[in-house]
Motif scaffolding. Structure first.
Motif, PDB file in Angstrom:
ATOM      1  N   GLU A  24      44.512  44.446  33.280  1.00 43.78           N
ATOM      2  CA  GLU A  24      44.151  43.089  33.681  1.00 43.78           C
ATOM      3  C   GLU A  24      43.480  43.152  35.064  1.00 43.78           C
ATOM      4  OE1 GLU A  24      43.208  39.708  34.416  1.00 43.78           O
ATOM      5  OE2 GLU A  24      44.456  39.571  32.602  1.00 43.78           O
ATOM      6  N   PRO A  25      42.180  42.759  35.173  1.00 41.68           N
ATOM      7  CA  PRO A  25      41.471  42.888  36.450  1.00 41.68           C
ATOM      8  C   PRO A  25      42.011  41.975  37.549  1.00 41.68           C
ATOM      9  CG  PRO A  25      40.121  41.714  34.844  1.00 41.68           C
ATOM     10  CD  PRO A  25      41.307  42.225  34.106  1.00 41.68           C
ATOM     11  N   ARG A  26      42.610  40.850  37.179  1.00 39.28           N
ATOM     12  CA  ARG A  26      43.194  39.963  38.187  1.00 39.28           C
ATOM     13  C   ARG A  26      44.528  40.537  38.656  1.00 39.28           C
ATOM     14  NH1 ARG A  26      42.078  35.110  34.036  1.00 39.28           N
ATOM     15  NH2 ARG A  26      42.850  36.816  32.724  1.00 39.28           N
ATOM     16  N   ARG A  27      44.878  40.301  39.915  1.00 37.30           N
ATOM     17  CA  ARG A  27      46.037  40.980  40.482  1.00 37.30           C
ATOM     18  C   ARG A  27      47.153  40.034  40.916  1.00 37.30           C
ATOM     19  NH1 ARG A  27      45.784  43.055  44.958  1.00 37.30           N
ATOM     20  NH2 ARG A  27      47.481  44.538  44.624  1.00 37.30           N
ATOM     21  N   ARG A  28      46.835  38.768  41.189  1.00 35.78           N
ATOM     22  CA  ARG A  28      47.846  37.865  41.748  1.00 35.78           C
ATOM     23  C   ARG A  28      48.556  37.120  40.609  1.00 35.78           C
ATOM     24  NH1 ARG A  28      43.646  36.944  45.399  1.00 35.78           N
ATOM     25  NH2 ARG A  28      43.293  34.804  44.663  1.00 35.78           N
ATOM     26  N   VAL A  29      49.866  37.324  40.515  1.00 30.33           N
ATOM     27  CA  VAL A  29      50.662  36.869  39.374  1.00 30.33           C
ATOM     28  C   VAL A  29      51.741  35.898  39.827  1.00 30.33           C
ATOM     29  CG1 VAL A  29      52.179  37.598  37.485  1.00 30.33           C
ATOM     30  CG2 VAL A  29      50.322  39.095  38.261  1.00 30.33           C
ATOM     31  N   PHE A  30      51.907  34.822  39.050  1.00 29.76           N
ATOM     32  CA  PHE A  30      53.083  33.973  39.227  1.00 29.76           C
ATOM     33  C   PHE A  30      54.035  34.265  38.078  1.00 29.76           C
ATOM     34  CE2 PHE A  30      55.622  30.122  38.706  1.00 29.76           C
ATOM     35  CZ  PHE A  30      56.085  29.954  40.015  1.00 29.76           C
TER      36      PHE A  30
END
Length: 283
Positions: free
Chosen positions: A92-98
């Motif tokens: 997953e290229p996005r890194r900021r997770v909730f």
């Protein structure tokens, strides 16, 4: 209806077995079930545990040993929805997770190149359960999820179970949250039973333990949940032994003496078929 796993054992080289509902109920273990798997393995066969737990396999191994006295004599390998989800997050290229779920599921993210952030900073959402399934309901999350959907955030659900047994009660799981996210129009990917990726991983684990690839016809799935264990294995062309006294036990009459006609009617209504059924897993 059969009296024990021994009735079917000769026909199979490997078993893919559910954990919660078959080996324990969230509070108490079922020792006879663990013994049945051990005796299956003693015949030179293989057992892979497949669970919709949103945690790495090592965490489930430790939990089974510590809380339920179920050790590696009962299985060769554990595959979790969490272990499969971790591979998805790695790509997953996005890194900021909730993270939506209890703190004990944070091991899902350990060692991954991502950052757990507050709601406002999130680029995507991971669902592992309710924050507190003793006091909250799924509806508690509608306002938050509406905000996420409005922002176009994708949600990954790492546990498709909608409810699970906890002793003599049913409590909501991440699958129920995923249903709400979908209802609100959110982009949602669900990882775990009944979806094929976890069965691919489980079949690969069976092959590793046997030291050779194996045909699906030589593998038996054991589980109690119709929308997860039964539907998942059936849709993958794997024979199923259904444990009837699990999550659906109340639907079939007496827990330890279920009504075969009621079971057959329910399977027809769901469009599913099984090889056999047993109240609780025993040898």
């Amino acid at each position: 209806m059969i009296t024990g796993l021994s009735t079917l054992a000769e026909a199979y080289d490997g078993v893919i077995c559910d954990v919660w509902g078959v080996l324990h109920n969230g509070i108490s273990p079922y020792p006879a079930a663990a013994e049945a798997l051990s005796r299956f393995r003693a015949q030179g066969k293989v057992v892979v545990l497949l669970t919709n737990a949103p945690r790495p396999a090592k965490a489930i191994e430790e939990l089974l040993e510590r809380q339920y006295a179920i050790g590696p004599s009962s299985y060769d390998e554990i595959v979790t929805s969490g272990s499969v989800a971790r591979k998805v997050f790695e790509n997953e290229p996005r890194r900021r997770v909730f993270h939506v779920g209890p703190r004990h599921n944070l091991g899902l993210f350990e060692g991954l190149d991502l950052e757990l952030v507050d709601e406002e900073q999130a680029e995507y959402v991971v669902l592992t359960g309710l924050f507190d399934d003793e006091t909250e309901s799924v509806e508690s999350y509608r306002p938050m999820f509406s905000r996420f959907v409005e922002r176009g955030l994708k949600a990954y659900c790492a546990n498709p179970d909608v409810v699970v047994e906890r002793g003599d009660r049913l409590v909501y799981c991440a699958g129920a949250l995923a249903q709400l996210y979908v209802e609100l129009g959110g982009d949602t990917t669900i990882i775990g039973k009944p979806y094929h990726s976890v069965y691919d991983a489980a079949l690969a684990a069976v092959g590793r333990a046997l030291g050779r690839p194996t045909e699906k016809s030589r593998v038996l799935a054991i589980g109690d949940g119709l929308p997860t264990d039964i539907k998942g294995a059936w849709s993958q062309g794997i024979d199923v032994l259904m444990v009837t006294a699990g999550i659906h036990g109340a639907d079939f009459g007496d827990l330890l003496s279920p009504d075969p006609a009621r079971l057959a009617a329910r399977l027809r209504a769901e469009g599913l078929s099984i090889r056999a059924a047993i109240p609780r897993l025993v040898w």
